[in-house]
Scaffold this motif. Sequence first.
Motif, PDB file in Angstrom:
ATOM      1  N   GLU A 270      12.972   4.320  -0.760  1.00  0.00           N
ATOM      2  CA  GLU A 270      14.003   5.573  -0.993  1.00  0.00           C
ATOM      3  C   GLU A 270      13.258   6.484   0.343  1.00  0.00           C
ATOM      4  N   PHE A 271      14.180   6.376   1.179  1.00  0.00           N
ATOM      5  CA  PHE A 271      13.417   7.472   2.192  1.00  0.00           C
ATOM      6  C   PHE A 271      13.940   8.751   2.106  1.00  0.00           C
ATOM      7  N   PRO A 272      12.709   9.636   2.275  1.00  0.00           N
ATOM      8  CA  PRO A 272      13.297  11.220   2.231  1.00  0.00           C
ATOM      9  C   PRO A 272      13.668  11.584   3.623  1.00  0.00           C
ATOM     10  N   LYS A 273      14.247  12.774   3.792  1.00  0.00           N
ATOM     11  CA  LYS A 273      14.724  13.418   4.848  1.00  0.00           C
ATOM     12  C   LYS A 273      13.806  13.106   6.080  1.00  0.00           C
TER      13      LYS A 273
ATOM     14  N   LYS B 208      14.200   5.484   9.039  1.00  0.00           N
ATOM     15  CA  LYS B 208      15.551   5.180   8.427  1.00  0.00           C
ATOM     16  C   LYS B 208      16.598   4.717   9.266  1.00  0.00           C
ATOM     17  N   THR B 209      16.531   5.542  10.381  1.00  0.00           N
ATOM     18  CA  THR B 209      17.349   5.359  11.525  1.00  0.00           C
ATOM     19  C   THR B 209      16.909   3.741  12.408  1.00  0.00           C
ATOM     20  N   ALA B 210      15.798   3.768  12.568  1.00  0.00           N
ATOM     21  CA  ALA B 210      15.058   2.423  13.096  1.00  0.00           C
ATOM     22  C   ALA B 210      15.765   1.242  12.204  1.00  0.00           C
ATOM     23  N   LEU B 211      15.473   1.397  10.962  1.00  0.00           N
ATOM     24  CA  LEU B 211      15.645   0.171   9.868  1.00  0.00           C
ATOM     25  C   LEU B 211      17.495   0.162  10.194  1.00  0.00           C
ATOM     26  N   ALA B 212      18.105   1.056  10.286  1.00  0.00           N
ATOM     27  CA  ALA B 212      19.530   0.658  10.238  1.00  0.00           C
ATOM     28  C   ALA B 212      20.031   0.062  11.591  1.00  0.00           C
ATOM     29  N   PHE B 213      18.977   0.431  12.483  1.00  0.00           N
ATOM     30  CA  PHE B 213      19.366  -0.091  14.013  1.00  0.00           C
ATOM     31  C   PHE B 213      18.953  -1.503  14.135  1.00  0.00           C
ATOM     32  N   TYR B 214      17.851  -1.924  13.298  1.00  0.00           N
ATOM     33  CA  TYR B 214      17.236  -3.345  13.283  1.00  0.00           C
ATOM     34  C   TYR B 214      18.393  -3.951  12.427  1.00  0.00           C
ATOM     35  N   GLN B 215      19.042  -3.324  11.542  1.00  0.00           N
ATOM     36  CA  GLN B 215      20.004  -4.308  10.789  1.00  0.00           C
ATOM     37  C   GLN B 215      21.385  -4.541  11.765  1.00  0.00           C
ATOM     38  N   CYS B 216      21.502  -3.709  12.451  1.00  0.00           N
ATOM     39  CA  CYS B 216      22.595  -3.899  13.566  1.00  0.00           C
ATOM     40  C   CYS B 216      22.070  -5.172  14.506  1.00  0.00           C
ATOM     41  N   ILE B 217      20.965  -5.065  14.840  1.00  0.00           N
ATOM     42  CA  ILE B 217      20.763  -6.368  15.647  1.00  0.00           C
ATOM     43  C   ILE B 217      20.760  -7.504  14.599  1.00  0.00           C
ATOM     44  N   TYR B 218      20.135  -7.422  13.637  1.00  0.00           N
ATOM     45  CA  TYR B 218      20.504  -8.725  12.542  1.00  0.00           C
ATOM     46  C   TYR B 218      22.091  -9.076  12.431  1.00  0.00           C
TER      47      TYR B 218
ATOM     48  N   GLU C 232       0.856  -1.290   0.000  1.00  0.00           N
ATOM     49  CA  GLU C 232       0.064   0.205   0.002  1.00  0.00           C
ATOM     50  C   GLU C 232       0.786   1.345   0.225  1.00  0.00           C
ATOM     51  N   MET C 233       2.069   1.016   0.242  1.00  0.00           N
ATOM     52  CA  MET C 233       3.021   2.267   0.322  1.00  0.00           C
ATOM     53  C   MET C 233       3.638   2.895  -1.016  1.00  0.00           C
ATOM     54  N   ASN C 234       3.936   4.189  -1.065  1.00  0.00           N
ATOM     55  CA  ASN C 234       4.567   4.763  -2.209  1.00  0.00           C
ATOM     56  C   ASN C 234       5.859   4.142  -2.333  1.00  0.00           C
ATOM     57  N   GLU C 235       6.493   4.244  -3.653  1.00  0.00           N
ATOM     58  CA  GLU C 235       7.808   3.856  -3.809  1.00  0.00           C
ATOM     59  C   GLU C 235       8.872   4.700  -3.049  1.00  0.00           C
ATOM     60  N   MET C 236       8.571   6.012  -2.841  1.00  0.00           N
ATOM     61  CA  MET C 236       9.208   7.028  -2.251  1.00  0.00           C
ATOM     62  C   MET C 236       8.161   7.403  -1.119  1.00  0.00           C
ATOM     63  N   PRO C 237       8.158   6.910   0.111  1.00  0.00           N
ATOM     64  CA  PRO C 237       7.267   7.296   1.293  1.00  0.00           C
ATOM     65  C   PRO C 237       7.107   8.970   1.455  1.00  0.00           C
ATOM     66  N   SER C 238       5.983   9.417   1.523  1.00  0.00           N
ATOM     67  CA  SER C 238       5.696  10.860   0.967  1.00  0.00           C
ATOM     68  C   SER C 238       4.672  11.107   1.843  1.00  0.00           C
ATOM     69  N   ASN C 239       3.857  10.386   2.743  1.00  0.00           N
ATOM     70  CA  ASN C 239       2.740  11.016   3.781  1.00  0.00           C
ATOM     71  C   ASN C 239       2.516  10.396   4.774  1.00  0.00           C
ATOM     72  N   ASN C 240       1.292  10.621   5.668  1.00  0.00           N
ATOM     73  CA  ASN C 240       1.174  10.034   6.988  1.00  0.00           C
ATOM     74  C   ASN C 240       0.959   8.530   6.919  1.00  0.00           C
ATOM     75  N   LYS C 241       0.081   8.122   6.014  1.00  0.00           N
ATOM     76  CA  LYS C 241      -0.147   6.737   5.849  1.00  0.00           C
ATOM     77  C   LYS C 241       1.151   5.932   5.521  1.00  0.00           C
ATOM     78  N   ASP C 242       2.069   6.545   4.773  1.00  0.00           N
ATOM     79  CA  ASP C 242       3.520   5.846   4.533  1.00  0.00           C
ATOM     80  C   ASP C 242       4.101   5.575   5.797  1.00  0.00           C
ATOM     81  N   ARG C 243       4.161   6.685   6.675  1.00  0.00           N
ATOM     82  CA  ARG C 243       4.744   6.727   7.990  1.00  0.00           C
ATOM     83  C   ARG C 243       4.101   5.545   8.802  1.00  0.00           C
TER      84      ARG C 243
ATOM     85  N   SER D 227       4.710   0.117  11.254  1.00  0.00           N
ATOM     86  CA  SER D 227       4.026  -0.871  11.319  1.00  0.00           C
ATOM     87  C   SER D 227       5.028  -1.895  11.076  1.00  0.00           C
ATOM     88  N   ALA D 228       5.600  -1.641   9.753  1.00  0.00           N
ATOM     89  CA  ALA D 228       6.451  -2.827   9.319  1.00  0.00           C
ATOM     90  C   ALA D 228       7.883  -2.791  10.029  1.00  0.00           C
ATOM     91  N   LEU D 229       8.286  -1.739  10.751  1.00  0.00           N
ATOM     92  CA  LEU D 229       9.604  -1.909  11.479  1.00  0.00           C
ATOM     93  C   LEU D 229       8.979  -2.444  12.909  1.00  0.00           C
TER      94      LEU D 229
END
Length: 173
Positions: free
Chosen positions: A107-110, A116-126, A63-74, A79-81
């Motif tokens: 592609e995560f916008p700024k 983006k930071t949380a995903l990097a953190f979960y990658q560290c756990i992995y 359901e998410m846009n290729e480049m997340p851009s709105n509150n639903k994407d957030r 939820s995915a994280l």
Amino acid sequence: LNLQLIANEFYPSAANKNIADEMLDYFFSLNIWTIFDIGLWGNVVTNFSDQNVYLITTEILSEMNEMPSNNKDRIILDSALNSLSVLLKRHNRSLAKKLMDRLYEYEFPKYFMYQKTALAFYQCIYRYLWEDSATAVRERDTILATVKLLYSSEEAESWMDDFHTAIKKKKKA
């Protein structure tokens, strides 16, 4: 049903298995995911099998846009994280890797820096669990310093607690 399922985490009973099954049927029957449905999933994800966590989360991600851009994407990303966190804490290497790879396709916008930071953190756990723990600890420390600087010490401590919870079984092994 949602409240009953959440209460099940504190007061388990056989009747609550039926509630989880009803909720699972509900999630699999959705054709369009609303913000409510996505938030609901995020609240009850721990009650389902790893395979169902992965399947429903990938459906939500569609359901998410290729480049997340709105509150639903957030909300979708949060939820995915959360689902990724559950898979890591359960030490499901293959599904955690598949979900992480799927998340890295976006592609995560700024202004999605927290996700983006949380995903990097979960990658560290992995990495800590299944690859190079020394590198993972260095990366974790850098990420936690960033979280402390950008958000708060309390948030960094919460992330550190998540790290220790996720690696707990490995330490005992």
